[in-house]
Scaffold this active site. Structure first.
Site, PDB file in Angstrom:
ATOM      1  N   TYR A  24     -11.848   6.303 -14.932  1.00  0.00           N
ATOM      2  CA  TYR A  24     -12.192   5.169 -13.811  1.00  0.00           C
ATOM      3  C   TYR A  24     -12.779   4.138 -14.643  1.00  0.00           C
ATOM      4  O   TYR A  24     -12.373   2.757 -14.496  1.00  0.00           O
ATOM      5  CB  TYR A  24     -12.982   5.599 -12.662  1.00  0.00           C
ATOM      6  CG  TYR A  24     -13.357   4.584 -11.613  1.00  0.00           C
ATOM      7  CD1 TYR A  24     -12.183   4.233 -10.810  1.00  0.00           C
ATOM      8  CD2 TYR A  24     -14.466   3.841 -11.479  1.00  0.00           C
ATOM      9  CE1 TYR A  24     -12.284   3.223  -9.721  1.00  0.00           C
ATOM     10  CE2 TYR A  24     -14.502   2.954 -10.465  1.00  0.00           C
ATOM     11  CZ  TYR A  24     -13.696   2.690  -9.673  1.00  0.00           C
ATOM     12  OH  TYR A  24     -13.822   1.583  -8.860  1.00  0.00           O
ATOM     13  N   LYS A  48     -11.256   0.496 -15.613  1.00  0.00           N
ATOM     14  CA  LYS A  48     -11.646  -0.788 -15.080  1.00  0.00           C
ATOM     15  C   LYS A  48     -12.355  -1.797 -16.181  1.00  0.00           C
ATOM     16  O   LYS A  48     -12.490  -2.966 -16.019  1.00  0.00           O
ATOM     17  CB  LYS A  48     -13.039  -0.536 -14.146  1.00  0.00           C
ATOM     18  CG  LYS A  48     -12.574   0.216 -12.754  1.00  0.00           C
ATOM     19  CD  LYS A  48     -11.715  -0.588 -11.825  1.00  0.00           C
ATOM     20  CE  LYS A  48     -11.441   0.077 -10.513  1.00  0.00           C
ATOM     21  NZ  LYS A  48     -10.248  -0.821  -9.982  1.00  0.00           N
ATOM     22  N   ASP A  99       1.041  -1.263  -0.027  1.00  0.00           N
ATOM     23  CA  ASP A  99       0.054   0.122  -0.132  1.00  0.00           C
ATOM     24  C   ASP A  99       0.778   1.349   0.034  1.00  0.00           C
ATOM     25  O   ASP A  99       2.249   1.226   0.568  1.00  0.00           O
ATOM     26  CB  ASP A  99      -0.745   0.033   1.455  1.00  0.00           C
ATOM     27  CG  ASP A  99      -2.112   0.785   1.038  1.00  0.00           C
ATOM     28  OD1 ASP A  99      -3.206   0.125   1.004  1.00  0.00           O
ATOM     29  OD2 ASP A  99      -2.040   1.943   0.809  1.00  0.00           O
ATOM     30  N   ASP A 129       3.765   1.780  -4.637  1.00  0.00           N
ATOM     31  CA  ASP A 129       2.861   2.550  -5.306  1.00  0.00           C
ATOM     32  C   ASP A 129       2.723   1.369  -6.658  1.00  0.00           C
ATOM     33  O   ASP A 129       3.822   1.477  -7.525  1.00  0.00           O
ATOM     34  CB  ASP A 129       3.302   4.086  -5.882  1.00  0.00           C
ATOM     35  CG  ASP A 129       2.457   4.543  -6.728  1.00  0.00           C
ATOM     36  OD1 ASP A 129       1.460   4.069  -7.360  1.00  0.00           O
ATOM     37  OD2 ASP A 129       2.597   5.745  -7.012  1.00  0.00           O
ATOM     38  N   VAL A 130       1.543   1.061  -6.831  1.00  0.00           N
ATOM     39  CA  VAL A 130       1.833   0.004  -7.879  1.00  0.00           C
ATOM     40  C   VAL A 130       1.685   0.702  -9.336  1.00  0.00           C
ATOM     41  O   VAL A 130       1.981  -0.212 -10.165  1.00  0.00           O
ATOM     42  CB  VAL A 130       0.206  -0.867  -7.871  1.00  0.00           C
ATOM     43  CG1 VAL A 130       0.000  -1.531  -6.616  1.00  0.00           C
ATOM     44  CG2 VAL A 130      -1.081   0.277  -8.131  1.00  0.00           C
ATOM     45  N   ASN A 144      -5.852  -5.234  -6.294  1.00  0.00           N
ATOM     46  CA  ASN A 144      -6.799  -4.523  -5.915  1.00  0.00           C
ATOM     47  C   ASN A 144      -6.890  -2.942  -5.833  1.00  0.00           C
ATOM     48  O   ASN A 144      -7.898  -2.426  -5.480  1.00  0.00           O
ATOM     49  CB  ASN A 144      -7.275  -5.099  -4.526  1.00  0.00           C
ATOM     50  CG  ASN A 144      -8.281  -4.299  -3.368  1.00  0.00           C
ATOM     51  OD1 ASN A 144      -9.387  -4.394  -4.083  1.00  0.00           O
ATOM     52  ND2 ASN A 144      -7.821  -3.638  -2.659  1.00  0.00           N
TER      53      ASN A 144
HETATM   54  P1  NAD Z   1      -9.691   2.891  -0.734  1.00  0.00           P
HETATM   55  O1  NAD Z   1     -10.000   4.044  -1.533  1.00  0.00           O
HETATM   56  O2  NAD Z   1     -10.516   2.675   0.313  1.00  0.00           O
HETATM   57  O3  NAD Z   1      -8.412   2.696  -1.088  1.00  0.00           O
HETATM   58  C1  NAD Z   1      -7.777   1.457  -0.328  1.00  0.00           C
HETATM   59  C2  NAD Z   1      -6.170   1.582  -0.291  1.00  0.00           C
HETATM   60  O4  NAD Z   1      -5.652   2.024  -1.375  1.00  0.00           O
HETATM   61  C3  NAD Z   1      -5.868   2.770   0.555  1.00  0.00           C
HETATM   62  O5  NAD Z   1      -5.063   2.192   1.579  1.00  0.00           O
HETATM   63  C4  NAD Z   1      -4.947   3.344  -0.282  1.00  0.00           C
HETATM   64  O6  NAD Z   1      -3.739   3.881   0.428  1.00  0.00           O
HETATM   65  C5  NAD Z   1      -4.370   2.318  -1.371  1.00  0.00           C
HETATM   66  N1  NAD Z   1      -4.025   2.841  -2.503  1.00  0.00           N
HETATM   67  C6  NAD Z   1      -4.180   3.849  -3.201  1.00  0.00           C
HETATM   68  N2  NAD Z   1      -3.708   4.155  -4.488  1.00  0.00           N
HETATM   69  C7  NAD Z   1      -2.584   3.283  -4.283  1.00  0.00           C
HETATM   70  C8  NAD Z   1      -1.505   2.722  -4.922  1.00  0.00           C
HETATM   71  N3  NAD Z   1      -1.087   3.692  -6.160  1.00  0.00           N
HETATM   72  N4  NAD Z   1      -0.467   1.730  -4.934  1.00  0.00           N
HETATM   73  C9  NAD Z   1      -1.033   1.126  -3.950  1.00  0.00           C
HETATM   74  N5  NAD Z   1      -1.940   1.452  -2.715  1.00  0.00           N
HETATM   75  C10 NAD Z   1      -2.767   2.363  -3.114  1.00  0.00           C
HETATM   76  O7  NAD Z   1     -10.271   1.607  -1.773  1.00  0.00           O
HETATM   77  P2  NAD Z   1     -11.382   0.728  -1.747  1.00  0.00           P
HETATM   78  O8  NAD Z   1     -12.915   1.447  -1.756  1.00  0.00           O
HETATM   79  O9  NAD Z   1     -11.300  -0.280  -1.005  1.00  0.00           O
HETATM   80  O10 NAD Z   1     -11.255   0.017  -3.201  1.00  0.00           O
HETATM   81  C11 NAD Z   1     -10.456  -0.992  -3.424  1.00  0.00           C
HETATM   82  C12 NAD Z   1     -10.814  -1.417  -4.806  1.00  0.00           C
HETATM   83  O11 NAD Z   1     -11.957  -1.539  -5.334  1.00  0.00           O
HETATM   84  C13 NAD Z   1     -10.341  -0.425  -6.000  1.00  0.00           C
HETATM   85  O12 NAD Z   1      -9.681  -0.899  -6.962  1.00  0.00           O
HETATM   86  C14 NAD Z   1     -11.730   0.240  -6.317  1.00  0.00           C
HETATM   87  O13 NAD Z   1     -11.583   0.913  -7.774  1.00  0.00           O
HETATM   88  C15 NAD Z   1     -12.426  -0.926  -6.301  1.00  0.00           C
HETATM   89  N6  NAD Z   1     -13.914  -0.596  -6.227  1.00  0.00           N
HETATM   90  C16 NAD Z   1     -14.465   0.028  -4.770  1.00  0.00           C
HETATM   91  C17 NAD Z   1     -15.461   0.211  -4.803  1.00  0.00           C
HETATM   92  C18 NAD Z   1     -16.163   0.888  -3.590  1.00  0.00           C
HETATM   93  O14 NAD Z   1     -17.401   1.259  -3.560  1.00  0.00           O
HETATM   94  N7  NAD Z   1     -15.325   1.217  -2.617  1.00  0.00           N
HETATM   95  C19 NAD Z   1     -16.645  -0.051  -5.951  1.00  0.00           C
HETATM   96  C20 NAD Z   1     -16.406  -0.704  -6.913  1.00  0.00           C
HETATM   97  C21 NAD Z   1     -14.726  -0.957  -6.889  1.00  0.00           C
END
Ligand code: NAD
Length: 253
Positions: free
Chosen positions: A145, A149, A33, A52-53, A79
């Site tokens: 986005y 996706k 992360d 950072d991915v 993820n």
């Molecule tokens: P979040 O915004 O809560 O972030 C989760 C983590 O991602 C954080 O700890 C952040 O530090 C880390 N992060 C951000 N950029 C990063 C990078 N460049 N490298 C490594 N880590 C990084 O996210 P979430 O809501 O848990 O979403 C996780 C995944 O699910 C994402 O791919 C998101 O697009 C997808 N998603 C989320 C939702 C939703 O409603 N939350 C819905 C559909 C899809």
């Protein structure tokens, strides 16, 4: 489950729920992360890396470290994702577009690039990529986005074809709106902009699903553990929505 599992963006949100679910299932967990404070708040028996991915050199170093310390990897949960800027396509700044694509799509590509040799070498394993219902429909005002996706689905279907002969599977999960800080921020912003309450905005979004509610991070985590397990040994190249069944991807709120 005796698997060795890497989860990107594993320090909070959906990724942390995945880490907890794999931990409970008996897997060894490694989270990567960008958020040092969130990593520090995670259980200390999870391996942790600040990565950072979207940045190739640290991603390459992460997989080299995993290979050195664990001797291999069984599951990559790719993820990490950010929501990116909010604007009509005609107003979308190119740098905001690129930043969103970089984390969501480049990040998934880079992790797959460095995971594939490890997984192929052992002739088994699994990649699970987190997409979104935005990757099955569209997402007004969030074109980068949605594009990213959709892009990870093309990546995953290609990986499934390239890696299947080596015993390695790749699948995609498309979460709908997930209860938690990210969606609470969206709800608060929209409620303020439209003079509505948070609950009214929630109900509007939820009306776009036949089950009438948001999903929870554990719903995504449970599907991820299933896809990584032998119970899914012949499931590959699939796109699985965990969304309460989207019937209207753009409910007018
Ligand atoms: P979040 O915004 O809560 O972030 C989760 C983590 O991602 C954080 O700890 C952040 O530090 C880390 N992060 C951000 N950029 C990063 C990078 N460049 N490298 C490594 N880590 C990084 O996210 P979430 O809501 O848990 O979403 C996780 C995944 O699910 C994402 O791919 C998101 O697009 C997808 N998603 C989320 C939702 C939703 O409603 N939350 C819905 C559909 C899809």
């Amino acid at each position: 489950m005796s698997a060795r599992v890497l989860i990107t963006a594993g320090a909070s949100g959906i990724g942390r729920a995945m880490a907890e679910a794999f931990d409970v299932a008996g897997a060894r967990v490694w989270i990567a992360d960008v958020d040092k404070a969130a990593l520090a708040a995670c259980p200390t028996h999870w391996r942790q890396s600040v990565v950072d991915v979207a940045d190739e050199a640290p991603v390459a170093a992460l997989f080299a470290e995993i290979e050195a310390d664990w001797g291999g990897l069984d599951t990559l949960c790719s993820n990490a994702g950010i929501a990116g800027p909010t604007a009509l396509v005609e107003d979308m700044p190119l740098d905001g577009w690129r930043a969103c694509i970089a984390v969501n799509l480049d990040g998934a590509f880079l992790c797959a690039k460095y995971a594939a040799p490890l997984l192929k070498r052992q002739g088994a394993g699994s990649i699970v990529i987190t997409s979104s219902t935005a990757g099955q429909y569209g997402y007004p005002h969030r074109s980068p986005y949605a594009a990213a996706k959709w892009g990870v689905i093309g990546l995953a279907k290609t990986l499934a074809m390239e890696l299947g002969p080596h015993g390695v599977r790749c699948n995609v999960i498309c979460p709908g709106a997930v209860e938690g800080p990210r969606m609470e921020g969206v709800l608060a912003r929209e409620a303020a902009a439209k003079g509505m309450t948070r609950d009214q905005v929630y109900a509007g979004y939820a009306s776009g699903t036949s089950m009438g509610r948001f999903v929870e991070a554990t719903d995504i985590a449970n599907m991820t553990v299933f896809l990584a397990s032998d119970a899914a040994r012949l499931v590959s190249g699939q796109v699985i929505a965990v969304d309460g069944h989207t019937v209207n991807p753009d409910p007018k709120i």
